[in-house]
Write a protein that holds these residues in place. Structure first.
Motif, mmCIF file in Angstrom:
data_model
loop_
_atom_site.group_PDB
_atom_site.id
_atom_site.type_symbol
_atom_site.label_atom_id
_atom_site.label_comp_id
_atom_site.label_asym_id
_atom_site.label_seq_id
_atom_site.Cartn_x
_atom_site.Cartn_y
_atom_site.Cartn_z
ATOM 1 N N ALA A 21 57.004 29.707 37.332
ATOM 2 C CA ALA A 21 57.055 31.152 37.568
ATOM 3 C C ALA A 21 58.011 31.850 36.613
ATOM 4 O O ALA A 21 58.929 31.239 36.057
ATOM 5 N N LYS B 248 53.729 27.367 41.960
ATOM 6 C CA LYS B 248 54.266 28.703 41.726
ATOM 7 C C LYS B 248 54.042 29.085 40.265
ATOM 8 O O LYS B 248 54.630 28.481 39.364
ATOM 9 N N GLU C 286 53.727 32.675 39.523
ATOM 10 C CA GLU C 286 53.841 34.127 39.515
ATOM 11 C C GLU C 286 54.581 34.642 38.275
ATOM 12 O O GLU C 286 55.342 33.924 37.643
ATOM 13 N N SER D 146 51.379 30.554 44.918
ATOM 14 C CA SER D 146 51.844 31.880 44.518
ATOM 15 C C SER D 146 51.470 32.141 43.059
ATOM 16 O O SER D 146 51.972 31.483 42.153
ATOM 17 N N PHE E 12 51.015 35.635 42.063
ATOM 18 C CA PHE E 12 51.032 37.090 41.956
ATOM 19 C C PHE E 12 51.522 37.556 40.577
ATOM 20 O O PHE E 12 52.258 36.878 39.896
#
Length: 307
Positions: free
Chosen positions: A108, A130, A132, A154, A156
């Protein structure tokens, strides 16, 4: 006799010295052979593909893999990679899907581009993924549901697109699912209602359309339901009123036109409830919900031409 004892003693200490030297040498060899050559080459490919020379915390490829920043090894395999906010850029190699014992992958807050390798769904032991705050594009793998150990997914704030795969309903261990601030299209798959352990569902700021699936009412552990800034419409399913654990409910900037069927929502737990009052013909009759019209920030990257 004493002379003989001294000779034996010297020989014993000499033997012990050799034994200790061998043990140290074997330990050193073991350190350098922590993982297979195949796994090491995959890590090197990740390093080279993502501009490792400009990472914040670089790898010294001459050192044992066990010393490489963010890499955790157990039982001679790579089990964790955590390169959070480490200035990675470039495209992830397809070979990452061959790290079969990987349980956590956190990349991320970097600058990764290109498409997410479809082979990532081969990581069937992964519990945390992850990705994001990158610049990833393309669709999620259709067989994403193979990653049955996932507890957190995740992605996003990327440029992901396409439909959310139906197979996502196979991820029964998921607690956190955040696909917000992307370009996902189509309907919210009803299979999400199968995620009985889900506590947080974030689909904010996409291009999702159609109605809210009634199956979301099965998510009895759900605390956060964030669907704002999409193209959803119709009435809120009465089943959503059964979400007794819900604390955050954000559905503003959609086309919903009625809350009539969710007056049974357990309002004592609701901390945030955002909706478009001016668009609703039938307002909720909750007496003890303190509705809060918060403004959700536009988190998407502006330079989409870079993806």
């Amino acid at each position: 006799m004493n002379k003989l004892k001294n000779i034996v003693s010297v020989q014993w200490f000499s033997h012990m010295k050799i034994t200790l030297t061998l043990l140290i040498l074997m330990s050193s060899i073991k350190t350098f052979a922590d993982i297979s050559e195949e796994e090491k080459q995959i890590l090197i490919e990740i390093y080279e593909n993502t501009d490792g020379l400009h990472w914040e915390n670089k790898w010294n490829l001459e050192e044992p893999v066990a010393n490489w920043y963010g890499v955790t090894i157990a039982n001679n395999s790579v089990i964790k990679i955590n390169l959070f906010h480490n200035n990675l850029s470039g495209v992830l190699p397809n070979s990452i899907g061959s790290l079969k014992n990987l349980t956590e992958l956190n990349l991320a807050f970097n600058q990764l581009t290109g498409e997410l390798p479809q082979q990532i769904s081969n990581l069937e032991k992964l519990t945390i993924l992850k990705l994001e705050m990158n610049r990833l594009k393309g669709s999620l793998p259709e067989d994403l549901g193979r990653m049955i150990q996932l507890q957190e997914l995740s992605i996003f704030n990327n440029f992901m697109s396409g439909a959310i795969p139906l197979s996502i309903g196979n991820l029964k261990n998921l607690k956190i699912l955040n696909l917000s601030s992307n370009n996902f299209k189509g309907q919210i798959p009803s299979s999400i209602g199968e995620l009985s352990n889900l506590e947080s569902l974030g689909l904010f700021e996409n291009s999702l359309e159609g109605s809210m699936p009634s199956q979301l009412g099965r998510l009895i552990k759900l605390k956060e339901l964030v669907l704002a800034n999409n193209q959803l419409k119709g009435s809120i399913p009465k089943e959503v009123g059964q979400l007794a654990s819900l604390e955050i409910f954000q559905i503003q900037n959609n086309g919903f036109d009625s809350f009539e069927d969710i007056n049974s929502l357990k309002s004592n737990n609701i901390l945030v409830f955002d909706f478009d009052k001016h668009k609703i013909s039938t307002l909720p009759k909750f007496k003890d919900i303190n509705t809060i019209n918060t403004r959700m920030a536009d988190t998407k990257f502006e330079d989409e031409n870079e993806n």
